[in-house]
Design a protein around this motif. Sequence first.
Motif, PDB file in Angstrom:
ATOM      1  N   VAL A  30       0.828  -1.209   0.000  1.00 42.02           N
ATOM      2  CA  VAL A  30       0.000   0.000   0.000  1.00 42.02           C
ATOM      3  C   VAL A  30       0.865   1.263   0.000  1.00 42.02           C
ATOM      4  N   THR A  31       1.879   1.313   0.849  1.00 42.29           N
ATOM      5  CA  THR A  31       2.715   2.515   0.906  1.00 42.29           C
ATOM      6  C   THR A  31       3.505   2.707  -0.380  1.00 42.29           C
ATOM      7  N   LEU A  34       1.038   4.142  -2.936  1.00 39.80           N
ATOM      8  CA  LEU A  34       0.714   5.538  -2.611  1.00 39.80           C
ATOM      9  C   LEU A  34       1.882   6.473  -2.901  1.00 39.80           C
ATOM     10  N   LYS A  35       3.091   6.042  -2.585  1.00 42.51           N
ATOM     11  CA  LYS A  35       4.257   6.876  -2.871  1.00 42.51           C
ATOM     12  C   LYS A  35       4.475   7.028  -4.370  1.00 42.51           C
ATOM     13  N   VAL A  37       2.109   6.884  -6.765  1.00 40.12           N
ATOM     14  CA  VAL A  37       1.054   7.768  -7.280  1.00 40.12           C
ATOM     15  C   VAL A  37       1.312   9.209  -6.835  1.00 40.12           C
ATOM     16  N   GLY A  38       1.681   9.398  -5.575  1.00 44.52           N
ATOM     17  CA  GLY A  38       1.967  10.745  -5.076  1.00 44.52           C
ATOM     18  C   GLY A  38       3.159  11.380  -5.773  1.00 44.52           C
TER      19      GLY A  38
END
Length: 94
Positions: A30-31, A34-35, A37-38
């Motif tokens: 998950v992280t 998210l990283k 995409v961010g």
Amino acid sequence: MFVGLANFATLLAEGVFWQVTRNTFVYTLVTTVLKLVGGLAMALVINQSFRARNLVRAVLLLPFIVPTISADRLDVDLRPDLQRDNWALVKTVS
């Protein structure tokens, strides 16, 4: 007393070990997503042309810059051969 692989066998038999292992892999997945995409979103924002572009770049990159500067300063503070503050005090007093 040598126990061999008994500790590992006990560990693999416990349910908590597998729950913690699963949680670790889920957290990592998950992280990472998210990283990714961010980071892509930040790169797209930085690449656009708009007013205050330089300010937005600075705000987005600041979290990456500050720890590096802090670590470099800490390195200087902990190494006796690089301590200019200590050097100035010693030269002034003696």
